[in-house]
Write a protein that holds these residues in place. Structure first.
Motif, short mmCIF file in Angstrom:
data_model
loop_
_atom_site.label_atom_id
_atom_site.label_comp_id
_atom_site.label_asym_id
_atom_site.label_seq_id
_atom_site.Cartn_x
_atom_site.Cartn_y
_atom_site.Cartn_z
N THR A 200 160.72 116.47 -15.34
CA THR A 200 161.36 117.57 -14.62
C THR A 200 162.17 117.02 -13.45
O THR A 200 161.73 116.09 -12.77
N VAL A 201 163.35 117.60 -13.23
CA VAL A 201 164.13 117.31 -12.04
C VAL A 201 164.07 118.53 -11.15
O VAL A 201 164.29 119.66 -11.62
N ALA A 202 163.72 118.33 -9.87
CA ALA A 202 163.61 119.44 -8.93
C ALA A 202 164.72 119.37 -7.89
O ALA A 202 165.04 118.29 -7.42
N MET A 203 165.30 120.50 -7.59
CA MET A 203 166.35 120.58 -6.57
C MET A 203 165.91 121.59 -5.52
O MET A 203 165.73 122.76 -5.84
N LEU A 204 165.74 121.13 -4.28
CA LEU A 204 165.18 121.95 -3.22
C LEU A 204 166.18 122.15 -2.09
O LEU A 204 166.80 121.18 -1.64
N CYS A 205 166.31 123.38 -1.65
CA CYS A 205 167.13 123.59 -0.45
C CYS A 205 166.59 124.77 0.33
O CYS A 205 166.33 125.83 -0.23
N GLY A 206 166.41 124.55 1.61
CA GLY A 206 165.90 125.61 2.47
C GLY A 206 165.53 124.98 3.79
O GLY A 206 165.86 123.82 4.04
N PRO A 207 164.80 125.70 4.64
CA PRO A 207 164.35 125.10 5.90
C PRO A 207 163.51 123.85 5.61
O PRO A 207 162.81 123.80 4.60
N GLU A 208 163.63 122.87 6.50
CA GLU A 208 163.01 121.57 6.23
C GLU A 208 161.50 121.70 5.98
O GLU A 208 160.96 121.06 5.08
N VAL A 209 160.85 122.57 6.73
CA VAL A 209 159.39 122.70 6.57
C VAL A 209 159.06 123.28 5.20
O VAL A 209 158.13 122.86 4.52
N MET A 210 159.88 124.22 4.73
CA MET A 210 159.68 124.78 3.40
C MET A 210 159.85 123.70 2.33
O MET A 210 159.08 123.62 1.37
N MET A 211 160.86 122.84 2.52
CA MET A 211 161.08 121.78 1.54
C MET A 211 159.92 120.77 1.54
O MET A 211 159.54 120.28 0.49
N ARG A 212 159.39 120.49 2.72
CA ARG A 212 158.25 119.57 2.79
C ARG A 212 157.07 120.11 1.99
O ARG A 212 156.45 119.41 1.20
N PHE A 213 156.77 121.40 2.21
CA PHE A 213 155.64 122.02 1.50
C PHE A 213 155.93 122.06 0.00
O PHE A 213 155.05 121.75 -0.82
N ALA A 214 157.13 122.45 -0.37
CA ALA A 214 157.46 122.58 -1.79
C ALA A 214 157.44 121.23 -2.49
O ALA A 214 156.97 121.10 -3.62
N ALA A 215 157.94 120.19 -1.79
CA ALA A 215 157.97 118.86 -2.39
C ALA A 215 156.55 118.38 -2.64
O ALA A 215 156.24 117.81 -3.69
N ARG A 216 155.66 118.63 -1.69
CA ARG A 216 154.27 118.22 -1.84
C ARG A 216 153.62 118.94 -3.03
O ARG A 216 152.92 118.34 -3.83
N GLU A 217 153.91 120.23 -3.14
CA GLU A 217 153.34 121.01 -4.23
C GLU A 217 153.84 120.48 -5.58
O GLU A 217 153.08 120.32 -6.53
N LEU A 218 155.15 120.18 -5.66
CA LEU A 218 155.71 119.67 -6.91
C LEU A 218 155.10 118.32 -7.27
O LEU A 218 154.80 118.04 -8.43
N GLU A 219 154.92 117.49 -6.25
CA GLU A 219 154.30 116.18 -6.51
C GLU A 219 152.88 116.37 -7.04
O GLU A 219 152.47 115.67 -7.96
N SER A 220 152.16 117.33 -6.47
CA SER A 220 150.78 117.54 -6.92
C SER A 220 150.77 118.10 -8.34
O SER A 220 149.80 117.95 -9.07
N LEU A 221 151.86 118.73 -8.75
CA LEU A 221 151.94 119.22 -10.13
C LEU A 221 152.37 118.13 -11.09
O LEU A 221 152.43 118.34 -12.30
N GLY A 222 152.75 116.96 -10.53
CA GLY A 222 153.07 115.84 -11.40
C GLY A 222 154.55 115.52 -11.53
O GLY A 222 154.94 114.67 -12.32
N VAL A 223 155.40 116.19 -10.74
CA VAL A 223 156.83 115.86 -10.78
C VAL A 223 157.02 114.56 -9.99
O VAL A 223 156.58 114.47 -8.84
N PRO A 224 157.65 113.54 -10.59
CA PRO A 224 157.81 112.27 -9.88
C PRO A 224 158.67 112.44 -8.62
O PRO A 224 159.66 113.17 -8.64
N ALA A 225 158.26 111.75 -7.55
CA ALA A 225 158.98 111.88 -6.26
C ALA A 225 160.45 111.52 -6.43
O ALA A 225 161.32 112.11 -5.79
#
Lengths: 274, 373, 156
Positions: A200-225
């Motif tokens: 999966t490729v993830a594309m995130l855009c929003g307030p920095e804190v939202m992206m931090r949380f979302a990136a962590r969640e995606l990583e925990s779901l197994g999406v490579p950093a």
């Protein structure tokens, strides 16, 4: 002599109100033979006598005759842009910055995670993927807004939601009695999509804190950093890495970003006031 | 490379020759109690017999008691201001019909000879070249001003107590490229030993009809920067410094230095490599036209990092860290070298006497970081 | 549904992913299927916490009623989520309303039965509580982010 600081005048052909503080205008790019850009790139927009602001391009890259920007009026320059009407001129220079990794996502599942006005820079990537939908795996879109009244592009969102080949979820931080959709943060939606996380490729855009949380969640779901991309915001002034304002550690957000892989920005995001 | 002899009495001829060729000669000159770089008309404008005393937070122009013309270190100005100018109009903006017309301000291209450039300042200029015209985008205004420049270096014989060029590898001997490099000898007959580094340099030497320097003079001249290097006591350990600083971004030393730092921006003003700018807009009173002006900016200004919502670096701690790590760490990744040339200006002109070498040493020392974090 | 197939489908729920097969079967002894229509309440604030719900499909709003503002949604939950950690915590009362927004299918785990099993088998109790804690932690993280109000415009 090419001068990256030189603006050109473009006329507004259409203005749309999106929310109470956000509007979209289309600029006529026909006189200059169209405006080509890659999804994720931004322009500097100039309001007469007031200055410039960096605004991501939010239109369709396959329709270069119009150049579209969605703008939130939060300061003097954006408020001056808000006051403009059809036919008024705007100063424009660009496009600047790195694009979303749309081509890297070929054959893979894609999850687009947008927060607030962060949907605007992602819309060209969504258009681009929908224009050749069959070459991607699943296309999932998670969008979070503050309240139902703050949702951007609501008609378009309903159109996307209606497509069988798009999984779309919208959530708001604060619902109202009429709101029938999700309430809660956008990160809470991510587990609901059935993604082939490792592909999966993830594309995130929003307030920095939202992206931090979302990136962590995606990583925990197994999406490579390395497959998680974020669009960063700093004080972009020149667009070409020479005014020094937008530095984020060793990188200039205007030319080395705004779109970065998580692997590159994660160590920088954890440093306060960098 | 041949080496030539220029008697002090004929220095004026070198200046006159350059001027006759259409060059503005920019050289050290005393003004308002400091030795600055500015356009000079003759050798009489040079700081004859003047020196300087420098230490953290202190600068004094002093009489040397001899007639040396290059007997000082560097002052508050650098050559940056000649090419990357402190303030300039970029455009006029007019409303024409229903459109905006952007009229670029022409760059008055002038031929410039930099006389008396020290090794540190030449490296600084190369650094600016890399940033402003050696990148993917180039600053055409800088490039135009930089297009016809004669470099006449001076191998430094008089470093100040703030200098640390030996640590940064930028001096006291001025490494090329330069057109001419002078070494001043004041014992015996007052004279300059001249090295040529380019066709332009050779042309100047021929035009002046200089004769070759004697062997003894060459030896005397070679000793000048060596003795200068030995007199420099300020040190900065640059080995892996960039990485060491990048690993210690949350070092408590930054909070400590922020207690002293006034965020006055002096260091960024005097730094020969600081290149940050901002653009300001002005409107004519009747609203018919506007202008866009570019001016030097500083990462110490609160507004510098403003995004909607507020500044990214509200604390002085974060702003000092940005400046220090940009100079000594991220510059390497951005432009392939250090952004610091060891000229010591930021140390001398800091009203609080903050010493970049001391701060970098503290922050870059992993042993101390472990103890304090 | 017979007990074996109930345990099998219960094992599919993300809440059970770290439980052993034996633990899931043990848990299945408290479980039954339930279905709620849109608008129907799963739980009401202040009433007795008599069940834990594992959502299988549909959508559930967590709400609080504020006089003058009506029902205010604070969260919406869907497939894979759990509702009701009050079941293990005295005084066993619901803190908020949970209302189905669409037709919703859940596993309903009886509270008395759960408490009994958690008491009787501490190693099961530990595994079960850990799952509950993970869900609570995630919910709390989201609530904190929500509280930050990150999309709010800061006017200059």
């Amino acid at each position: 002599m090419t001068d990256a600081l030189l603006l050109e005048s473009m006329a507004i052909v259409r203005v749309r109100r999106e929310t109470s503080d956000t509007f979209t205008f289309d600029l006529d790019a026909r006189p200059r033979g169209g405006f080509r850009f890659a999804p994720g790139q931004f322009n500097m927009l100039y309001a007469f006598g007031l200055g410039e602001v960096p605004i991501s391009i939010s239109g369709d890259p396959l329709k270069p005759a119009v150049l579209t920007h969605t703008i939130r009026a939060v300061g003097p320059t954006t408020r001056a842009l808000e006051a403009l009407k059809k036919g008024d001129p705007v100063g424009v220079r660009g496009p600047f910055g790195t694009p979303w990794p749309v081509d890297q996502a070929l054959g893979k599942d894609v999850i687009v995670v947008a927060g607030g006005i962060g949907l605007a820079p992602l819309r060209p990537a969504i258009y681009s993927m929908l224009s050749r939908r069959q070459v991607f795996g699943k296309l999932c879109i998670a969008y979070g807004a503050r309240t139902p009244a703050d949702i951007l592009y609501d008609k378009e969102i309903e159109k996307w939601r209606g497509r069988i080949d798009v999984d779309l979820e919208v959530t708001v931080d604060r619902g109202d009695p009429d709101w029938r959709g999700h309430t809660g943060v956008v990160t809470g939606l991510l587990r609901r999509f059935e993604l082939d996380a490792e592909r999966t490729v993830a594309m995130l855009c929003g307030p920095e804190v939202m992206m931090r949380f979302a990136a962590r969640e995606l990583e925990s779901l197994g999406v490579p950093a390395a497959c998680i991309y974020l669009s960063m915001e700093r004080n972009m002034k020149c667009g070409v890495g020479s005014c020094g304002h937008c530095q984020l550690g060793p990188s200039f957000v205007c030319k080395d970003g705004p779109v970065y892989p998580l692997t590159k920005v994660e160590p920088l995001m954890s440093v306060r006031e960098l | 490379m041949d080496i030539w002899l220029l008697p002090r009495a004929r220095l004026g001829e070198l200046i006159a020759t350059l001027r006759a060729r259409g060059y503005d000669v920019v050289a050290p000159t005393p003004r308002d109690g400091a030795i600055v770089y500015d356009t000079i008309e003759s050798d009489a404008d040079l700081p004859i017999g003047l020196g300087d005393e420098q230490s953290p937070g202190r600068y004094r122009m002093v009489a040397r008691g001899d007639a040396a013309v290059f007997g000082y270190a560097v002052g508050p100005t650098s050559f940056k201001r000649n090419f990357h100018v402190p303030t300039e109009r970029l455009y006029r903006v007019e409303r024409v019909g229903g459109a905006l017309r952007f009229v670029p301000e022409p760059v008055a291209a002038r031929k410039v000879a930099l006389l008396g450039a020290r090794g540190c300042d030449l490296v600084a200029l190369r650094s600016l070249d890399r940033v402003l015209q050696g990148d993917r985008y180039r600053d055409e205004r800088y490039a135009a001003r930089r297009s016809d420049v004669v470099l006449i270096a001076v191998h430094c014989g008089t470093p100040s107590a703030s200098c640390f060029c030996t640590s940064m590898g930028t001096g006291p001997r001025a490494s090329g490229p330069w057109d001419l490099a002078l070494t001043e000898l004041t014992t015996g007959q007052h004279r300059f030993i001249v090295e040529t580094g380019s066709a332009m340099g050779l042309t100047l030497v021929r035009e002046l009809g200089l004769r070759a320097a004697g062997t003894l003079d060459k030896i005397h001249a070679a000793k000048v920067p060596i003795a200068a290097a030995e007199s420099i006591t300020r040190r900065l350990e640059t080995d892996a410094l960039g990485a060491r600083l990048a690993q210690n971004l949350d070092h408590p030393r930054f909070a400590k230095v922020a207690e002293r730092c006034l965020a006055c921006t002096n260091c960024t003003q005097v730094c020969p490599t600081c290149f940050c700018t901002t653009v300001e807009d002005h409107t004519e009173l009747d609203g018919s036209a506007a202008e866009r002006h570019r001016r030097w900016d500083s990462c110490f200004d609160l507004e510098f990092s403003y995004i909607h919502g507020g500044p990214v670096r509200p604390s002085v701690r974060a702003r000092y860290r940005q400046w220090l790590t940009h100079k000594l760490s991220s510059w390497h990744e951005q432009f392939g070298s250090s952004g610091c040339v060891g000229c010591g200006r930021c140390i001398t002109w800091c009203p609080a006497g903050i010493d970049i070498t001391e701060e970098a040493r503290e922050v870059g020392s992993p042993r101390k970081a472990e103890k304090t974090t | 549904m017979n007990p074996e197939s109930l345990a099998r489908s219960l094992a599919q729920h993300p809440f059970c992913k770290d439980l052993t097969q034996a633990q899931v079967e043990f848990l299945a002894g408290c479980a039954k299927n339930a279905r709620y229509d849109a608008g129907e309440y799963l739980v009401r604030e202040g009433s007795l916490a008599d069940a834990l719900f594992l959502v299988r499909s549909g959508s559930v709003a967590i709400e609080s009623h504020i006089p003058g503002r009506g029902s205010v949604k604070v969260d919406t939950l869907g497939p894979g989520d759990i509702i009701g950690w009050s079941v293990l915590l005295p005084p066993f009362r619901w803190h908020l309303d949970a209302r189905a927004l669409a037709a919703t299918v859940v596993f309903c785990l009886d509270a008395n039965c759960l408490r009994g099993k958690v008491q009787a088998d501490h190693s099961f109790g530990y595994a079960f509580t850990l799952q509950l804690l993970a869900a609570a932690s995630q919910r709390l993280t989201h609530a904190r982010l929500q509280q930050l109000d990150v999309y709010k415009a800061e006017l200059r």
